[in-house]
Design an enzyme around this catalytic site. Structure first.
Site, short mmCIF file in Angstrom:
data_model
loop_
_atom_site.label_atom_id
_atom_site.label_comp_id
_atom_site.label_asym_id
_atom_site.label_seq_id
_atom_site.Cartn_x
_atom_site.Cartn_y
_atom_site.Cartn_z
N GLY A 248 0.83 -1.22 0.00
CA GLY A 248 0.00 0.00 0.00
C GLY A 248 0.86 1.25 0.00
O GLY A 248 0.58 2.23 -0.71
N ASP A 249 1.95 1.20 0.76
CA ASP A 249 2.85 2.37 0.82
C ASP A 249 3.48 2.61 -0.54
O ASP A 249 3.77 3.74 -0.93
CB ASP A 249 3.95 2.12 1.86
N1 LIG Z 1 -2.28 -10.46 -4.64
C1 LIG Z 1 -1.85 -9.37 -5.26
N2 LIG Z 1 -1.55 -9.42 -6.60
C2 LIG Z 1 -1.11 -8.30 -7.25
N3 LIG Z 1 -0.94 -7.09 -6.66
C3 LIG Z 1 -1.23 -7.00 -5.34
C4 LIG Z 1 -1.69 -8.11 -4.57
N4 LIG Z 1 -1.90 -7.69 -3.28
C5 LIG Z 1 -1.56 -6.37 -3.26
N5 LIG Z 1 -1.18 -5.97 -4.49
C6 LIG Z 1 -0.76 -4.60 -4.88
O1 LIG Z 1 -0.58 -3.82 -3.70
C7 LIG Z 1 -1.46 -2.71 -3.72
C8 LIG Z 1 -1.94 -2.43 -2.31
O2 LIG Z 1 -2.55 -3.60 -1.79
P1 LIG Z 1 -3.73 -3.49 -0.73
O3 LIG Z 1 -3.70 -4.73 0.04
O4 LIG Z 1 -4.97 -3.12 -1.45
O5 LIG Z 1 -3.32 -2.21 0.14
P2 LIG Z 1 -2.81 -2.13 1.67
O6 LIG Z 1 -1.47 -2.83 1.67
O7 LIG Z 1 -2.73 -0.64 1.90
O8 LIG Z 1 -3.84 -2.81 2.48
C9 LIG Z 1 -2.57 -3.10 -4.68
O9 LIG Z 1 -3.16 -1.93 -5.27
C10 LIG Z 1 -1.80 -3.92 -5.73
O10 LIG Z 1 -1.16 -3.03 -6.64
O1 LIG Z 2 1.49 -3.07 4.42
P1 LIG Z 2 1.25 -1.61 4.41
O2 LIG Z 2 -0.14 -1.23 4.82
O3 LIG Z 2 1.69 -0.95 3.15
O4 LIG Z 2 2.20 -0.98 5.56
C1 LIG Z 2 3.19 -1.79 6.17
C2 LIG Z 2 3.71 -1.00 7.32
O5 LIG Z 2 2.63 -0.72 8.19
C3 LIG Z 2 2.91 -1.31 9.43
O6 LIG Z 2 2.31 -2.59 9.45
C4 LIG Z 2 2.38 -0.42 10.50
O7 LIG Z 2 1.00 -0.24 10.23
P2 LIG Z 2 0.24 0.72 11.22
O8 LIG Z 2 0.98 2.04 11.20
O9 LIG Z 2 -1.14 0.79 10.63
O10 LIG Z 2 0.30 0.07 12.57
C5 LIG Z 2 4.42 -1.45 9.53
O11 LIG Z 2 4.79 -2.46 10.42
C6 LIG Z 2 4.77 -1.77 8.12
O12 LIG Z 2 6.06 -1.28 7.82
#
Ligand SMILES: Nc1ncnc2c1ncn2[C@@H]1O[C@H](COP(=O)(O)OP(=O)(O)O)[C@@H](O)[C@H]1O
Ligand SMILES: O=P(O)(O)OC[C@H]1O[C@](O)(COP(=O)(O)O)[C@@H](O)[C@@H]1O
Length: 307
Positions: A248-249
């Site tokens: 997500g980051d």
């Molecule tokens: N199973 C997957 N296959 C392909 N891309 C993925 C997958 N899981 C995550 N991603 C990528 O990571 C981005 C963020 O994933 P997501 O889980 O929606 O956000 P967060 O990590 O903030 O919860 C997605 O928009 C996609 O680009």
């Molecule tokens: O997987 P994401 O949502 O991109 O963020 C991963 C980062 O968020 C964290 O899980 C921390 O999340 P929070 O700040 O929501 O507690 C870190 O440990 C990790 O580096």
């Protein structure tokens, strides 16, 4: 200049083993400790994409020193406010499935917060401020709204990736860009699970709050980007999911980097989703060449003309 604020950073302790059994001794096949937290991860990915940034937020104790030292070794400016309590450790168990045990957040004092807000007085037009991650319990839920208001007074753009009450308050200050995942969007509007199509009315609701870019990620099921000009859907490339931490980051960093490179909104969207997936398909974070490669597998469709 890009500044990232991580109010609640962590040492991410990745522990890899075939499977985990509770109530007994489990031995890791390998493990790794890295500076973590959402804002810090955005800075790490920005650097890989060729964009410098400065990290800010709160660090303390030996764990805080580790974060500062490793960021500086990676050539990332670390301008954190030192606090009395230790920075937390977040355990990321990578076994038959991914399990996270995020440590309790440290105590942040009023003067610590004042120090951070004073640091933001440097913001000026053309700067970008990233606010990402959870908010320590001792800080009010309105903090992201306050920091967004401070930044907007100085004509800086604000990019937010958060959840819960802090996120709910933050959108009231009309940040430039938000990136909830679909669970966080459903939580915000108190609905059940949403598909990309079902997210449309909620994306439009957020656009009406004068937020310029609303990007909702759906893990491997695609992503939706709402703007005044239109609402778009991007598929996510297919690949082997190796590590979703930081994905997500990477989307936030990818979108910010693409805008800084004057890419079109649609290309910035493609680039951001490619960055997220490139991280998801790697043990660590994406490299630029992987992002450029994955962009070719992403198609954008217009779900609806402007709102
Ligand atoms: N199973 C997957 N296959 C392909 N891309 C993925 C997958 N899981 C995550 N991603 C990528 O990571 C981005 C963020 O994933 P997501 O889980 O929606 O956000 P967060 O990590 O903030 O919860 C997605 O928009 C996609 O680009
Ligand atoms: O997987 P994401 O949502 O991109 O963020 C991963 C980062 O968020 C964290 O899980 C921390 O999340 P929070 O700040 O929501 O507690 C870190 O440990 C990790 O580096």
């Amino acid at each position: 200049m890009i500044f990232t604020v991580t109010l609640n950073p962590a040492i991410d302790h990745f522990v890899r083993l075939d499977r985990v059994e509770l109530g007994t001794v489990n031995r890791a096949s390998s493990d790794q400790k890295v500076a973590g937290g959402k804002g810090i991860n955005v800075s790490k990915v920005l650097k890989r994409l060729g964009h410098p940034s400065e990290t800010m937020g709160f660090i303390g104790g030996f764990t805080g020193r580790f974060i500062k030292e490793t960021l500086e070794q990676e050539g990332i400016t670390a301008n954190f406010t030192e606090i009395a309590s230790d920075t937390r450790i977040n355990i990321k168990i990578q076994a038959d499935q991914e399990t996270e045990i995020n440590g309790a957040s440290p105590r942040i004092l009023e003067e610590d917060l004042k120090n951070l807000i004073t640091q933001l007085e440097r913001l000026k037009a053309g700067d970008q401020l990233v606010l990402a991650g959870s908010v320590p319990e001792t800080i009010k839920d309105t903090i992201y709204m306050t920091l967004t208001e401070e930044a907007r007074k100085r004509k800086a753009d604000v990019f937010i990736d958060s959840s819960g009450r802090a996120f709910e308050y933050a959108i009231k200050a009309a940040p430039t860009f938000i990136k909830p995942n679909h669970h966080e969007l459903a939580e915000l509007f108190e609905t059940g699970p949403l598909t990309p199509k079902e997210s449309l009315p909620y994306v439009k609701e957020l656009l009406k709050k004068d937020i310029k870019y609303v990007l909702v990620s759906f893990a491997g099921e695609g992503a939706v980007l709402g703007t005044r000009e239109g609402i778009y859907f991007a598929n996510t490339p297919k690949g082997e999911l190796k590590n979703s931490v930081g994905a997500g980051d990477s989307v936030v960093a990818g979108f910010l980097a693409a805008l800084s490179e004057n890419k079109s909104t649609v290309d910035a969207f493609k680039f951001s989703v490619a960055a997220g997936s490139a991280t998801a398909f790697s043990e660590g974070f994406c490299q630029r060449e992987d992002v450029e490669e994955l962009m070719k597998e992403i198609n954008i469709i217009n779900l609806e003309e402007g709102v």
